[in-house]
Design a protein around this motif. Structure first.
Motif, PDB file in Angstrom:
ATOM      1  N   SER A 202       0.826  -1.202   0.000  1.00 14.36           N
ATOM      2  CA  SER A 202       0.000   0.000   0.000  1.00 14.36           C
ATOM      3  C   SER A 202       0.866   1.260   0.000  1.00 14.36           C
ATOM      4  O   SER A 202       1.978   1.271   0.537  1.00 14.36           O
ATOM      5  N   HIS A 203       0.319   2.340  -0.567  1.00 18.40           N
ATOM      6  CA  HIS A 203       0.989   3.635  -0.482  1.00 18.40           C
ATOM      7  C   HIS A 203       0.860   4.226   0.919  1.00 18.40           C
ATOM      8  O   HIS A 203       1.499   5.227   1.234  1.00 18.40           O
ATOM      9  N   ARG A 204       0.050   3.581   1.765  1.00 17.99           N
ATOM     10  CA  ARG A 204      -0.143   4.023   3.148  1.00 17.99           C
ATOM     11  C   ARG A 204       0.645   3.065   4.033  1.00 17.99           C
ATOM     12  O   ARG A 204       0.350   1.870   4.093  1.00 17.99           O
ATOM     13  N   ALA A 205       1.652   3.569   4.692  1.00 16.11           N
ATOM     14  CA  ALA A 205       2.620   2.724   5.394  1.00 16.11           C
ATOM     15  C   ALA A 205       1.956   1.898   6.493  1.00 16.11           C
ATOM     16  O   ALA A 205       1.138   2.417   7.260  1.00 16.11           O
ATOM     17  N   PRO A 206       2.308   0.609   6.586  1.00 18.62           N
ATOM     18  CA  PRO A 206       1.815  -0.204   7.699  1.00 18.62           C
ATOM     19  C   PRO A 206       2.426   0.275   9.000  1.00 18.62           C
ATOM     20  O   PRO A 206       3.489   0.910   9.017  1.00 18.62           O
ATOM     21  N   ARG A 207       1.788  -0.071  10.096  1.00 19.06           N
ATOM     22  CA  ARG A 207       2.303   0.387  11.401  1.00 19.06           C
ATOM     23  C   ARG A 207       1.731  -0.467  12.522  1.00 19.06           C
ATOM     24  O   ARG A 207       0.686  -1.115  12.376  1.00 19.06           O
ATOM     25  N   LEU A 208       2.435  -0.452  13.627  1.00 20.43           N
ATOM     26  CA  LEU A 208       1.942  -1.059  14.863  1.00 20.43           C
ATOM     27  C   LEU A 208       1.704   0.060  15.857  1.00 20.43           C
ATOM     28  O   LEU A 208       2.644   0.791  16.225  1.00 20.43           O
ATOM     29  N   LEU A 209       0.460   0.222  16.283  1.00 17.63           N
ATOM     30  CA  LEU A 209       0.076   1.252  17.243  1.00 17.63           C
ATOM     31  C   LEU A 209       0.099   0.654  18.639  1.00 17.63           C
ATOM     32  O   LEU A 209      -0.404  -0.454  18.863  1.00 17.63           O
ATOM     33  N   GLN A 210       0.683   1.393  19.573  1.00 20.75           N
ATOM     34  CA  GLN A 210       0.780   0.900  20.946  1.00 20.75           C
ATOM     35  C   GLN A 210       0.419   2.012  21.925  1.00 20.75           C
ATOM     36  O   GLN A 210       0.927   3.124  21.840  1.00 20.75           O
ATOM     37  N   LEU A 211      -0.477   1.687  22.844  1.00 20.29           N
ATOM     38  CA  LEU A 211      -0.873   2.590  23.927  1.00 20.29           C
ATOM     39  C   LEU A 211      -0.619   1.886  25.243  1.00 20.29           C
ATOM     40  O   LEU A 211      -0.944   0.700  25.384  1.00 20.29           O
ATOM     41  N   GLN A 212      -0.058   2.618  26.213  1.00 16.09           N
ATOM     42  CA  GLN A 212       0.193   2.053  27.543  1.00 16.09           C
ATOM     43  C   GLN A 212      -0.327   3.019  28.602  1.00 16.09           C
ATOM     44  O   GLN A 212      -0.123   4.234  28.507  1.00 16.09           O
ATOM     45  N   TRP A 213      -0.993   2.442  29.611  1.00 19.61           N
ATOM     46  CA  TRP A 213      -1.646   3.270  30.638  1.00 19.61           C
ATOM     47  C   TRP A 213      -1.748   2.469  31.928  1.00 19.61           C
ATOM     48  O   TRP A 213      -1.885   1.252  31.903  1.00 19.61           O
ATOM     49  N   GLY A 214      -1.717   3.176  33.053  1.00 15.95           N
ATOM     50  CA  GLY A 214      -2.015   2.545  34.328  1.00 15.95           C
ATOM     51  C   GLY A 214      -0.828   2.473  35.264  1.00 15.95           C
ATOM     52  O   GLY A 214       0.321   2.744  34.901  1.00 15.95           O
ATOM     53  N   ASP A 215      -1.134   2.082  36.474  1.00 10.61           N
ATOM     54  CA  ASP A 215      -0.160   1.967  37.554  1.00 10.61           C
ATOM     55  C   ASP A 215       0.662   0.693  37.358  1.00 10.61           C
ATOM     56  O   ASP A 215       0.105  -0.389  37.130  1.00 10.61           O
ATOM     57  N   GLN A 216       1.966   0.816  37.482  1.00  7.14           N
ATOM     58  CA  GLN A 216       2.853  -0.341  37.279  1.00  7.14           C
ATOM     59  C   GLN A 216       2.611  -1.453  38.297  1.00  7.14           C
ATOM     60  O   GLN A 216       2.969  -2.604  38.046  1.00  7.14           O
ATOM     61  N   SER A 217       1.978  -1.114  39.419  1.00 14.69           N
ATOM     62  CA  SER A 217       1.731  -2.131  40.447  1.00 14.69           C
ATOM     63  C   SER A 217       0.479  -2.961  40.154  1.00 14.69           C
ATOM     64  O   SER A 217       0.239  -3.963  40.816  1.00 14.69           O
ATOM     65  N   HIS A 218      -0.298  -2.557  39.190  1.00 11.81           N
ATOM     66  CA  HIS A 218      -1.546  -3.262  38.888  1.00 11.81           C
ATOM     67  C   HIS A 218      -1.303  -4.419  37.913  1.00 11.81           C
ATOM     68  O   HIS A 218      -0.322  -4.427  37.178  1.00 11.81           O
ATOM     69  N   PRO A 219      -2.208  -5.392  37.903  1.00 15.27           N
ATOM     70  CA  PRO A 219      -2.052  -6.517  36.963  1.00 15.27           C
ATOM     71  C   PRO A 219      -2.109  -6.032  35.519  1.00 15.27           C
ATOM     72  O   PRO A 219      -2.826  -5.078  35.189  1.00 15.27           O
ATOM     73  N   LYS A 220      -1.371  -6.709  34.664  1.00 17.61           N
ATOM     74  CA  LYS A 220      -1.228  -6.267  33.282  1.00 17.61           C
ATOM     75  C   LYS A 220      -2.313  -6.891  32.405  1.00 17.61           C
ATOM     76  O   LYS A 220      -2.497  -8.111  32.376  1.00 17.61           O
TER      77      LYS A 220
END
Length: 458
Positions: A202-220
């Protein structure tokens, strides 16, 4: 995400009474009404059938209305009302228990939705008067369902990989989350070769989107969604009717995005990661080909039997990456197979899970919130349908048997041993208009997923 325009009446407005009646309650309700109303009900043969509406006479022409409902706890029992009733403000008559009121509010919102980006609707919905306003969790759940609809309904011209990128980045900013994207050839440099292979034409580049949120002490908690913004089928080109609605092939990504937004809006105590491989499966000189051997992040070599089995290709890299951080729970959503629709039809998403407790919790939540799904087996002997003579696995095969199961087994190959994981194969679409289910994009299993996550992590 904004809610449907004008579907909730402003407090203090005069509103006509709205009677919510099921078949079982009709006789008792009728006995409480003025005697002269009886002939009106008889003349219209009103039996309080689910999905029915009868406007009641009054001094100014309309004195109220009675709505026939089925299951009082099912939001879709009320979803026909906003466009079946005359415009104006309506207030439920009588006292409703908390769960019924929530279902009414949610169903009214779902039934009020119309996709308005490119045209103005013929009329606004009737407005529901709610004392104290819309309940906060109902509003957030409704917004998540409508987020899915809006993303899926928007054509690829305006919802390609770049636009999906912008949506997730905007959601991250709104909730104080960290956003990253791996774009174009950087996918190769950072070891996401299968995502790159699918999207490179595609002329539109592929990508991997990543979002991270929350307290590190909480379960993932990690959510993965298939973000194929348009699927031509690649060199194994789809026929015209099969390609017509392929703007919806990012429906799994839409579900994962909306659920992540809901988790953050409700401040669920988890450490959240959202992963959406966003690509367009196009045709061009760089298109990946049948017979090629594609590398994957996990090191598993994949022979391309069919370029139209592209969703599992982008997901396998994302799932392998997700598993590297060993989340407490890994969920993925994908418009993965037509075979799931043949098996279960358009309304029931197919659930696969390697953990019985996770599957049972999601199924039970679906029953509780009237958002059903159906568990399918990870029948591992069917891995034989993905045998390759030259690679570790093929992405498809010549047999038409067990297509949805084989696709789920392919995904499981990239999930670490012992990692709790569930996969939902969704249609994400309404083929035609039904009350509360306008033709186009649809959220399926999303409310059930949220109820399940609340029960597990709240």
């Amino acid at each position: 995400m904004t809610l449907p325009h004008g579907f909730v009446a402003a407090p203090g407005q005069a509103a006509r009474p709205l009677h919510l009646v099921g078949r079982e309650q009709l006789a008792a309700w009728r006995d409480r009404q003025p005697r002269e109303l009886g002939p009106w009900l008889d003349a219209h043969r009103f039996e309080a059938a689910a999905g029915s509406v009868l406007v009641l006479p009054g001094a100014d022409g309309v004195g109220g209305a009675v709505v026939g409902i089925g299951d009082a706890r099912d939001p879709y029992s009320y979803a026909h009302a906003p466009f079946a009733l005359p415009q104006g403000d309506w207030a439920p008559a009588g006292d409703l228990d908390v769960e019924t009121l929530r279902a009414l509010q949610l169903g009214w919102g779902l039934g009020s939705y119309r996709f308005t980006r490119y045209r103005t609707p013929l009329r606004d919905p009737a407005r529901l008067l709610v004392d104290g306003g819309l309940e906060a969790e109902v509003a957030d759940v409704l917004a998540a369902c409508l987020r899915v609809r809006e993303l899926v309904n928007t054509p690829t011209e305006h919802m390609g990989p770049e636009q999906l990128h912008a949506v997730v980045e905007g959601i991250a900013a709104a909730h104080g989350a960290v956003f990253e994207a791996v774009v174009g050839d950087a996918l190769l440099a950072q070891n996401f070769p299968a995502i790159h292979a699918v999207g490179r034409a595609s002329h539109r580049a592929p990508r991997l989107l990543q979002l991270q949120w929350g307290d590190q002490s909480h379960p993932k908690l990690t959510l993965v969604g298939k973000g194929v913004c348009f699927d031509t089928g690649g060199l194994n080109l789809k026929a015209g009717d099969g390609m017509r609605n392929m703007k919806k092939d990012m429906g799994g990504g839409a579900h994962a995005i909306a659920l992540a937004e809901l988790v953050m809006a409700r401040k669920l105590p988890v450490r959240l990661t959202l992963l959406v491989p966003a690509v367009e499966n196009a045709i061009g000189p760089q298109a990946y080909r049948p017979g090629e051997i594609v590398a994957t992040r996990k090191g598993v070599s994949v022979e391309i039997d069919n370029t139209d089995a592209e969703g599992r290709m982008v997901l396998c890299d994302a799932l392998a990456y997700a598993g590297e951080s060993s989340p407490a729970l890994l969920l993925d959503f994908a418009t993965l197979t037509g075979a799931a629709r043949i098996a279960l039809g358009p309304d029931l998403p197919a659930l696969y899970a390697n953990d019985d407790a996770v599957a049972a919790a999601w199924l039970d939540a679906g029953l509780q919130v009237r958002d059903p799904l159906w568990r399918m087996p990870l029948w591992r002997p069917y891995l034989r349908y993905l045998t390759s003579p030259v690679a570790d696995i093929a992405n498809s095969g010549p047999s038409k048997m067990a297509g949805s199961i084989a696709a789920a087994l392919y995904l499981e190959r990239f999930v670490p041993e012992g990692q709790p994981w569930a996969h939902l194969d969704v249609y994400a679409w309404n083929d035609n208009d039904r009350p509360g289910h306008p033709a186009g994009g649809e959220a399926q299993g999303l409310r059930a997923a949220w109820a399940m996550l609340k029960g597990r992590f709240a």
